[in-house]
Motif scaffolding. Structure first.
Motif, PDB file in Angstrom:
ATOM      1  N   VAL A  43       0.825  -1.208   0.000  1.00  0.00           N
ATOM      2  CA  VAL A  43       0.000   0.000   0.000  1.00  0.00           C
ATOM      3  C   VAL A  43       0.859   1.259   0.000  1.00  0.00           C
ATOM      4  N   LEU A  44       1.976   1.238   0.728  1.00  0.00           N
ATOM      5  CA  LEU A  44       2.850   2.406   0.763  1.00  0.00           C
ATOM      6  C   LEU A  44       3.491   2.638  -0.604  1.00  0.00           C
ATOM      7  N   ALA A  45       3.870   1.569  -1.282  1.00  0.00           N
ATOM      8  CA  ALA A  45       4.477   1.688  -2.609  1.00  0.00           C
ATOM      9  C   ALA A  45       3.490   2.275  -3.618  1.00  0.00           C
ATOM     10  N   LEU A  46       2.229   1.843  -3.560  1.00  0.00           N
ATOM     11  CA  LEU A  46       1.222   2.362  -4.481  1.00  0.00           C
ATOM     12  C   LEU A  46       1.000   3.854  -4.270  1.00  0.00           C
ATOM     13  N   ILE A  47       0.822   4.261  -3.025  1.00  0.00           N
ATOM     14  CA  ILE A  47       0.581   5.676  -2.735  1.00  0.00           C
ATOM     15  C   ILE A  47       1.800   6.519  -3.092  1.00  0.00           C
ATOM     16  N   ASP A  48       2.995   6.050  -2.718  1.00  0.00           N
ATOM     17  CA  ASP A  48       4.224   6.775  -3.047  1.00  0.00           C
ATOM     18  C   ASP A  48       4.356   6.983  -4.549  1.00  0.00           C
ATOM     19  N   GLY A  49       4.124   5.929  -5.322  1.00  0.00           N
ATOM     20  CA  GLY A  49       4.261   6.020  -6.767  1.00  0.00           C
ATOM     21  C   GLY A  49       3.293   7.005  -7.377  1.00  0.00           C
ATOM     22  N   MET A  50       2.050   6.991  -6.921  1.00  0.00           N
ATOM     23  CA  MET A  50       1.046   7.919  -7.449  1.00  0.00           C
ATOM     24  C   MET A  50       1.303   9.347  -7.000  1.00  0.00           C
ATOM     25  N   TYR A  51       1.843   9.521  -5.802  1.00  0.00           N
ATOM     26  CA  TYR A  51       2.228  10.865  -5.359  1.00  0.00           C
ATOM     27  C   TYR A  51       3.285  11.444  -6.298  1.00  0.00           C
ATOM     28  N   ALA A  52       4.227  10.592  -6.689  1.00  0.00           N
ATOM     29  CA  ALA A  52       5.275  11.038  -7.613  1.00  0.00           C
ATOM     30  C   ALA A  52       4.667  11.488  -8.940  1.00  0.00           C
ATOM     31  N   MET A  53       3.682  10.747  -9.431  1.00  0.00           N
ATOM     32  CA  MET A  53       3.031  11.103 -10.686  1.00  0.00           C
ATOM     33  C   MET A  53       2.270  12.423 -10.561  1.00  0.00           C
ATOM     34  N   MET A  54       1.610  12.630  -9.429  1.00  0.00           N
ATOM     35  CA  MET A  54       0.854  13.863  -9.212  1.00  0.00           C
ATOM     36  C   MET A  54       1.756  15.084  -9.120  1.00  0.00           C
ATOM     37  N   ALA A  55       2.973  14.877  -8.624  1.00  0.00           N
ATOM     38  CA  ALA A  55       3.901  15.998  -8.453  1.00  0.00           C
ATOM     39  C   ALA A  55       4.328  16.608  -9.778  1.00  0.00           C
ATOM     40  N   ILE A  56       4.370  15.807 -10.823  1.00  0.00           N
ATOM     41  CA  ILE A  56       4.864  16.307 -12.112  1.00  0.00           C
ATOM     42  C   ILE A  56       3.991  17.440 -12.660  1.00  0.00           C
ATOM     43  N   PRO A  57       2.661  17.256 -12.818  1.00  0.00           N
ATOM     44  CA  PRO A  57       1.831  18.372 -13.295  1.00  0.00           C
ATOM     45  C   PRO A  57       1.806  19.553 -12.335  1.00  0.00           C
ATOM     46  N   THR A  58       1.784  19.257 -11.029  1.00  0.00           N
ATOM     47  CA  THR A  58       1.704  20.322 -10.030  1.00  0.00           C
ATOM     48  C   THR A  58       2.935  21.230 -10.087  1.00  0.00           C
ATOM     49  N   MET A  59       4.119  20.631 -10.112  1.00  0.00           N
ATOM     50  CA  MET A  59       5.349  21.417 -10.108  1.00  0.00           C
ATOM     51  C   MET A  59       5.602  22.091 -11.459  1.00  0.00           C
ATOM     52  N   VAL A  60       5.313  21.394 -12.548  1.00  0.00           N
ATOM     53  CA  VAL A  60       5.528  21.980 -13.880  1.00  0.00           C
ATOM     54  C   VAL A  60       4.657  23.225 -14.054  1.00  0.00           C
ATOM     55  N   SER A  61       3.373  23.130 -13.717  1.00  0.00           N
ATOM     56  CA  SER A  61       2.479  24.284 -13.853  1.00  0.00           C
ATOM     57  C   SER A  61       2.877  25.396 -12.885  1.00  0.00           C
ATOM     58  N   GLY A  62       3.307  25.001 -11.662  1.00  0.00           N
ATOM     59  CA  GLY A  62       3.733  26.011 -10.693  1.00  0.00           C
ATOM     60  C   GLY A  62       4.946  26.789 -11.158  1.00  0.00           C
ATOM     61  N   LEU A  63       5.921  26.085 -11.716  1.00  0.00           N
ATOM     62  CA  LEU A  63       7.138  26.748 -12.195  1.00  0.00           C
ATOM     63  C   LEU A  63       6.848  27.658 -13.393  1.00  0.00           C
ATOM     64  N   LEU A  64       6.033  27.171 -14.329  1.00  0.00           N
ATOM     65  CA  LEU A  64       5.734  27.961 -15.523  1.00  0.00           C
ATOM     66  C   LEU A  64       4.912  29.206 -15.202  1.00  0.00           C
ATOM     67  N   LEU A  65       4.067  29.134 -14.193  1.00  0.00           N
ATOM     68  CA  LEU A  65       3.188  30.255 -13.857  1.00  0.00           C
ATOM     69  C   LEU A  65       3.689  31.063 -12.658  1.00  0.00           C
ATOM     70  N   SER A  66       4.889  30.766 -12.182  1.00  0.00           N
ATOM     71  CA  SER A  66       5.422  31.472 -11.009  1.00  0.00           C
ATOM     72  C   SER A  66       5.494  32.987 -11.181  1.00  0.00           C
ATOM     73  N   PRO A  67       5.795  33.526 -12.404  1.00  0.00           N
ATOM     74  CA  PRO A  67       5.796  34.993 -12.542  1.00  0.00           C
ATOM     75  C   PRO A  67       4.440  35.626 -12.225  1.00  0.00           C
ATOM     76  N   LYS A  68       3.340  34.899 -12.503  1.00  0.00           N
ATOM     77  CA  LYS A  68       2.007  35.410 -12.196  1.00  0.00           C
ATOM     78  C   LYS A  68       1.816  35.556 -10.684  1.00  0.00           C
ATOM     79  N   VAL A  69       2.324  34.580  -9.944  1.00  0.00           N
ATOM     80  CA  VAL A  69       2.195  34.618  -8.488  1.00  0.00           C
ATOM     81  C   VAL A  69       3.059  35.728  -7.902  1.00  0.00           C
TER      82      VAL A  69
END
Length: 466
Positions: free
Chosen positions: A414-440
């Motif tokens: 169960v820990l491996a499944l959650i960890d792996g999916m957390y890693a996948m979720m981080a990619i869109p979150t961080m990419v969009s955050g970095l690209l839109l950081s000047p707006k913030v």
């Protein structure tokens, strides 16, 4: 079943490689320096916001600032703080705690940016209801051509926000700490785990089918008390073992750069372990808490970003540190026969014989149930984005059924499944955050300038009254 477990572990280890570490921690350092440490200078302002000083019932959103922070903390301050920290120290040694601190510090900056964006680029679901989260940030901030990235986040979110780790560890602590020592559940562990899982399904269903307003209402009342109770319990453990505290801190700092305790000098591995467990604990850069803060009742994105920044501070710097110190000063992390929440339970029992286990069980119950309530909201938002808001209630049926899977499966799987999916979720979150950081950054300069003028005007009016 063993083949599935091996597959999930391999997937999780591959996902949490150096590229993701650079994206999360490197991105966090970028946010921190790019903003000029601006949000860190306004922690006092964040406290005033959650006290309700700036609340306006006419602003768009579902819950107030305090409920948004409490609901986000209800999810983050959970089993990751109790058993997740124990797992991290058992695997990587005491030095892991240092890298969790580093990850949390940069995570504060990350949450400021990503949660500000969740309000700045809120969208509407198929029912026309205002929604926030990384998928809407990608869609409305970066544009329609980036929609596959938003879909990718939502698919990962369906599985990354499942309650399986929480139900697994809660079941373990109930059976091993309460039932077995009292001569109950000594035989047929699977049947007992199944029974506990069914009970958790019933209790969780009573809250989550009431929607975000009921979740926010429950969380805002349970979170403050659970944090205070846990702090008092661990501070007592510190007092009992006060002579070991200096050595514990020394071990944390030396082991952070040598990894000699467990990993034999693999400093890179211990950094990854620290970042991995910190992300699981405070979710900075993952995007789950962004969905909760995106529901805040406000029309000021920066205001909610400042509030969100308190999450990693409370979750990791305070609560995870308390757990880590309790485990290190009592030496329970070195017991090879203990795993997960059992390590923390052993630490409580060694400092508070007879009652220690039951104090931990009480804390675990509150921590676990608030997590079980809050994570369902994240999953329904992802499901709603993918399939339409009118179908989102179907996800909750799937959600509560997986509680039983978590209660009966191995902690490794169960820990491996959650960890792996957390890693996948981080990619869109961080990419969009970095690209839109000047707006913030631009919005932050404008917001704090207006707030400064507002406060100065308020002082002048109060002075004239006197």
């Amino acid at each position: 079943m063993k083949a599935l477990e091996d597959f999930l572990v391999a997937f999780s280890d591959a996902a949490w490689g150096m590229p993701l570490l650079i994206l999360l921690m490197g991105g966090g350092f970028y946010f921190m320096f790019y903003s000029g440490f601006l949000p860190f200078r306004y922690l006092g302002h964040a406290v005033n916001v959650i006290r309700g000083r700036y609340d306006d019932p006419n602003d768009p959103g579902d819950i107030n600032h305090f409920e948004a922070l409490s609901s986000a903390l209800a999810a983050t301050v959970g089993m990751g703080n109790i058993s997740g920290v124990a797992v991290a120290i058992a695997i990587g040694g005491p030095g892991v705690l240092f890298w969790m601190w580093v990850s949390a510090f940069v995570g504060m900056a990350t949450k400021f940016f990503t949660c500000s964006l969740s309000v700045m680029y809120r969208g509407r679901d198929s029912n026309g209801h205002i929604e926030g989260g990384p998928m809407y940030v990608v869609l409305h901030g970066l544009g329609q051509k980036w929609k596959p990235l938003a879909v990718f986040f939502s698919v990962a979110g369906l599985f990354g926000t499942l309650p399986i780790f929480t139900s697994n560890q809660l079941t373990q602590v109930i059976r091993e700490v309460v039932l077995v020592p009292n001569g109950v559940a000594t035989d047929n562990a699977f049947a007992w785990n199944l029974g506990i899982g069914v009970a958790l399904v019933i209790i969780t269903s009573l809250v989550i089918f009431g929607g975000i307003k009921r979740i926010g209402h429950v969380a805002s009342r349970m979170v403050p008390s659970m944090v205070v109770l846990y702090m008092l319990a661990v501070l007592y453990i510190m007092a009992v073992n006060y002579t070991s505290i200096p050595a514990a801190f020394a071990l944390i700092f030396t082991d952070a750069f040598t990894a000699n305790s467990v990993l034999g000098g693999a400093v890179g591995a211990i950094i990854i372990a620290g970042a991995r467990r910190a992300s699981f604990s405070n979710e900075a850069g993952i995007g789950t808490a962004d969905m909760m803060h995106g529901a805040a009742r406000t029309d000021e994105p920066i205001r909610e970003g400042v509030v969100a920044m308190l999450g990693p501070l409370i979750d990791t710097i305070v609560v995870c540190t308390l757990t880590g110190l309790a485990i290190i000063v009592t030496g329970t992390w070195m017991d090879p026969d203990k795993n997960g929440v059992s390590i923390t339970a052993h630490a409580f029992d060694s400092a508070m014989p007879t009652i220690g286990n039951y104090v931990l069980v009480l804390c675990v119950l509150i921590f676990a149930f608030t997590s079980l309530f809050s994570y369902s909201y994240y999953g329904t938002k992802c499901f709603s984005f993918l399939f339409g808001a009118k179908y989102k209630h179907y996800y909750n049926y799937f959600y509560v059924m997986t509680i039983i899977f978590g209660a009966t499966a191995s902690v490794t799987a169960v820990l491996a499944l959650i960890d792996g999916m957390y890693a996948m979720m981080a990619i869109p979150t961080m990419v969009s955050g970095l690209l839109l950081s000047p707006k913030v950054k631009a919005a932050a300069k404008d917001y704090f300038k207006r707030m400064k003028a507002f406060e100065e005007g308020l002082k002048e009016r109060e002075a004239k009254k006197v």
